[in-house]
Scaffold this motif. Structure first.
Motif, PDB file in Angstrom:
ATOM      1  N   ILE A 109       2.696   2.189   2.673  1.00  0.00           N
ATOM      2  CA  ILE A 109       3.083   2.543   4.038  1.00  0.00           C
ATOM      3  C   ILE A 109       4.270   1.679   4.461  1.00  0.00           C
ATOM      4  O   ILE A 109       4.549   0.634   3.871  1.00  0.00           O
ATOM      5  CB  ILE A 109       1.926   2.376   5.058  1.00  0.00           C
ATOM      6  CG1 ILE A 109       1.423   0.926   5.111  1.00  0.00           C
ATOM      7  CG2 ILE A 109       0.809   3.349   4.765  1.00  0.00           C
ATOM      8  CD1 ILE A 109       0.452   0.636   6.245  1.00  0.00           C
ATOM      9  N   SER A 147       0.817  -1.213   0.000  1.00  0.00           N
ATOM     10  CA  SER A 147       0.000   0.000   0.000  1.00  0.00           C
ATOM     11  C   SER A 147       0.850   1.262   0.000  1.00  0.00           C
ATOM     12  O   SER A 147       0.321   2.354  -0.167  1.00  0.00           O
ATOM     13  CB  SER A 147      -0.899   0.010   1.238  1.00  0.00           C
ATOM     14  OG  SER A 147      -0.090   0.012   2.406  1.00  0.00           O
ATOM     15  N   GLY A 153       1.222  10.652   2.836  1.00  0.00           N
ATOM     16  CA  GLY A 153      -0.148  11.002   2.483  1.00  0.00           C
ATOM     17  C   GLY A 153      -0.917   9.758   2.096  1.00  0.00           C
ATOM     18  O   GLY A 153      -1.879   9.816   1.333  1.00  0.00           O
ATOM     19  N   SER A 154      -0.513   8.618   2.652  1.00  0.00           N
ATOM     20  CA  SER A 154      -1.057   7.323   2.229  1.00  0.00           C
ATOM     21  C   SER A 154      -2.482   7.101   2.710  1.00  0.00           C
ATOM     22  O   SER A 154      -2.829   7.415   3.839  1.00  0.00           O
ATOM     23  CB  SER A 154      -0.174   6.199   2.785  1.00  0.00           C
ATOM     24  OG  SER A 154       1.181   6.480   2.525  1.00  0.00           O
ATOM     25  N   VAL A 155      -3.293   6.536   1.812  1.00  0.00           N
ATOM     26  CA  VAL A 155      -4.686   6.239   2.135  1.00  0.00           C
ATOM     27  C   VAL A 155      -5.039   4.834   1.662  1.00  0.00           C
ATOM     28  O   VAL A 155      -4.354   4.266   0.823  1.00  0.00           O
ATOM     29  CB  VAL A 155      -5.641   7.258   1.468  1.00  0.00           C
ATOM     30  CG1 VAL A 155      -5.350   8.666   1.977  1.00  0.00           C
ATOM     31  CG2 VAL A 155      -5.536   7.203  -0.059  1.00  0.00           C
ATOM     32  N   ARG A 156      -6.103   4.307   2.219  1.00  0.00           N
ATOM     33  CA  ARG A 156      -6.600   2.986   1.797  1.00  0.00           C
ATOM     34  C   ARG A 156      -7.585   3.131   0.661  1.00  0.00           C
ATOM     35  O   ARG A 156      -8.405   4.032   0.666  1.00  0.00           O
ATOM     36  CB  ARG A 156      -7.333   2.300   2.958  1.00  0.00           C
ATOM     37  CG  ARG A 156      -6.415   1.455   3.782  1.00  0.00           C
ATOM     38  CD  ARG A 156      -7.167   0.781   4.890  1.00  0.00           C
ATOM     39  NE  ARG A 156      -7.747  -0.482   4.484  1.00  0.00           N
ATOM     40  CZ  ARG A 156      -8.367  -1.314   5.323  1.00  0.00           C
ATOM     41  NH1 ARG A 156      -8.455  -1.017   6.617  1.00  0.00           N
ATOM     42  NH2 ARG A 156      -8.877  -2.452   4.903  1.00  0.00           N
TER      43      ARG A 156
END
Lengths: 429, 429
Positions: free
Chosen positions: A120, A118, A426-429
């Protein structure tokens, strides 16, 4: 309600209030100590060692008063003996604190930071548990030891020693205050209770808002009472029914060295061997020779029927003997056929504390290590090694016979746990 | 005692007996499964996945009956929804089991074997906890998930699902039996209770002789009830009051991405952001833009006074809002001055679950990671990442909000602990 009942009730409320205030202060101090720099914590520890040396006479005087009162109160001799301090013991206390200062700081260590698909990066950081409550009996050196371990591992501590050692503990508390304040740390980071009412303990173990873990250090009575009343996790130390299994291929000299040391080096310790299991294939060569050494050391043997054929002087062991932690110069001896019978005996009667195999066989050594479900499992080594200092932990705050959280000697690492650390962009799912 | 009271009493004894027998069988199976080879455990897991696929129609039929009964009993819609299985969900269940099979085996790993001055070599071996009791509600997929995780980590398991899912759970139990027996493992290694009486749970959490840890998976009511009655350690999951703190130096695009994802990706999950903390220095640039996106998503904002000056449409937040886990499209927003105020808010009102900072400042990122005492702490990442799959654990048996033993997502490793391994050469103290 009559007047007496009312006054008792008020007093119970007072104790509850008092303990909750102590807890609040500990919680607040825990936030500071958790993030204190390693250098600051070490400075406080070295200052504590110095203060203990400086205040030696005051500590000894306080201890002398405790001892006089203990004798007047007709406390039993073993307890009074454990209570006693002398210049050598005080020097050892200060040394113990310096040793804790010299250990690596476990707090803040980040491990296993792995990249995930992902984007992260995830790993774990070692962090203090928070507020540690320690409840102990007699030995005043536990006060310095426990304070040092909690401080170094970034935990706040509430220490509750025995009433018989109160004066010496409070003298050590003054050293602690001086050391903490001198290093710019909150005094409340380590609080030594000056309240001897037993209800203080009952309160303390039932305040999950303020206390994260309780460690009772003392006899079985203390540990069970604390566990019964506890509403927070307890690091328990119950029985130490330790075994040595001498396997058929054992080297005779090693077997004798280990068996003698495991039983006779000290009798009253939890890692002392209480039952010896001897493989039938080696019994005739081992037992008569071993029995002679034990007899010289004054160890009473209690054997199974097959043992008594080889050692007619041994008393007959009963089922109860296999379940007994003697803490005395008595040893139960049983002849078994092979490793399966030995492991079965250990799993059935043992206390999952420390068990050792003496063998030259690689595969059986590996099996024993894997299959025996004890906090310490050993090959060709004396059970007496099960100890924080011997394992290189520096000191131990206790020995856990639980399986949860920590097993065996609990040092700095046992007073910490791991939180997850995630870094992104700025990681998102 | 009248007849009815007597019969109730007998029944309670029956349940206690029944549960103790289950416990004894689990304890015996635990010894076998703890030492089972990795290949054997994986074979059982692949067989379980295959059986679930083979038995799909039987599982669906059992589930359809559960659903009919749930609707007849007027259970609430959300619960009935969680209960539902379909071919896709069953395929996912089998996939989950195969994924657990493909994870590395944590059991038996030996680490840190260090030489000590005494001549012994000391390290630690990762071992199962023993018998794990899992108590859960509705979702029948938890049955397969939890069974797979316990099996792979070498633990025996007693699973107690909700009575509303009994038929589907028992259909899955048949698959499990087939898989275990096929791999030569004891059927008792995973037992699925067919008793729906609540007293079975009360018994199960109070048998420390047979159960080593309890994991309740469900709402707060279940978790508190289990914790209250428990006499064994509990891996608890309580509130998830998660924060995002947008620091002054944050990159605006990253901040928006993280804040939107953390709140809107799913509302009902424990790792959803419930309070947004915005630094005063960036509030004017961030909040109006963010509010627009939230408004489009239908998220209701409740702001502090300063927030409402920038977002006049936001409702006024009360003290209660800072302490609330909405699990709904509602977000509390507070403007703070600097990282200290943000951390103070999180430590005061948070639940130590998951908290994230959005910042470009290296030093503040490090401070946040160190000083925020939550099971997951993040930089520039959505709180929604706090999850076993996302962390690479494969699956999670629960998320711990405790500090003891395991924090955050609990996967295979959280179902194990470390015992000490000592190797010598006839070594004595």
């Amino acid at each position: 309600m009559n007047a007496t009942a009312r006054s008792v009730r008020t007093k119970a409320n007072d104790i509850a209030d008092y303990m909750r205030k102590r807890g609040q202060r500990a919680r607040a101090a825990a936030r500071v100590i958790a993030c204190a720099e390693t250098g600051t914590k070490n400075a406080a520890l070295f200052a504590l060692a110095e203060a203990i040396v400086d205040e030696r006479d005051a500590i000894l005087e306080a201890n002398a008063q405790d001892m006089r009162e203990a004798r007047n109160n007709k406390l039993d001799d073993a307890l009074v003996e454990r209570l006693e301090l002398n210049p050598k013991r005080i020097a050892a206390m200060a040394d113990g604190v310096r040793q804790v200062a010299s250990l690596p700081d476990p707090v803040g260590e980040i491990s296993n930071m792995k990249m995930r698909p992902s984007g992260i990066q995830v790993g774990q950081m070692r962090v203090p548990l928070g507020v540690v409550g320690i409840i102990y009996e007699s030995r005043p050196n536990v006060t310095a030891d426990a304070a040092a371990l909690c401080l170094k591992s970034g935990n706040a501590a509430i220490l509750r020693g025995g009433s018989e050692a109160l004066r010496a503990n409070l003298a050590i508390a003054r050293c602690l205050d001086r050391a903490l304040v001198g290093a710019g740390l909150p005094k409340d980071a380590v609080q030594i209770l000056d309240i001897t009412d037993r209800r203080a303990v009952t309160e303390m173990v039932a305040m999950p808002e303020y206390v994260d873990v309780i460690i009772p250090r003392g006899g079985k009575g203390l540990v069970s009472a604390v566990s019964e009343a506890a509403r927070v996790p307890v690091i328990k130390h119950l029985d130490g029914i330790c075994h040595v299994y001498v396997e058929a291929t054992a080297d005779l000299d090693k077997a004798i060295a280990v068996c003698v040391n495991a039983k006779t080096q000290r009798y009253g310790t939890c890692n002392t061997m209480e039952t010896l299991l001897v493989d039938a294939a080696i019994a005739e060569r081992l037992l008569p020779q071993l029995a002679k050494t034990y007899s010289e050391a004054g160890v009473e043997l209690r054997g199974c029927e097959r043992t008594r054929k080889l050692l007619p002087d041994a008393k007959a062991a009963t089922e109860e003997d296999w379940r007994t932690e003697y803490l005395a110069p008595i040893l139960a001896v049983r002849i078994v056929d092979g490793i399966d019978a030995a492991i079965d005996h250990i799993e059935t009667y043992g206390s999952h504390h420390t068990d050792s195999i003496v063998t030259e066989n690689f595969t059986l050594a590996r099996r024993f290590l894997r299959e025996v479900d004890s906090s310490s499992v050993m090959v060709n080594a004396s059970t007496r090694f099960a100890d924080g200092y011997e394992y290189g932990l520096g000191a131990e705050v206790g020995i856990s016979t639980d399986k949860f959280h920590a097993r065996g000697p609990v040092g700095l690492e046992g007073l910490t746990s791991l939180k997850w650390v995630v870094m992104g962009d700025g990681s998102v799912r």
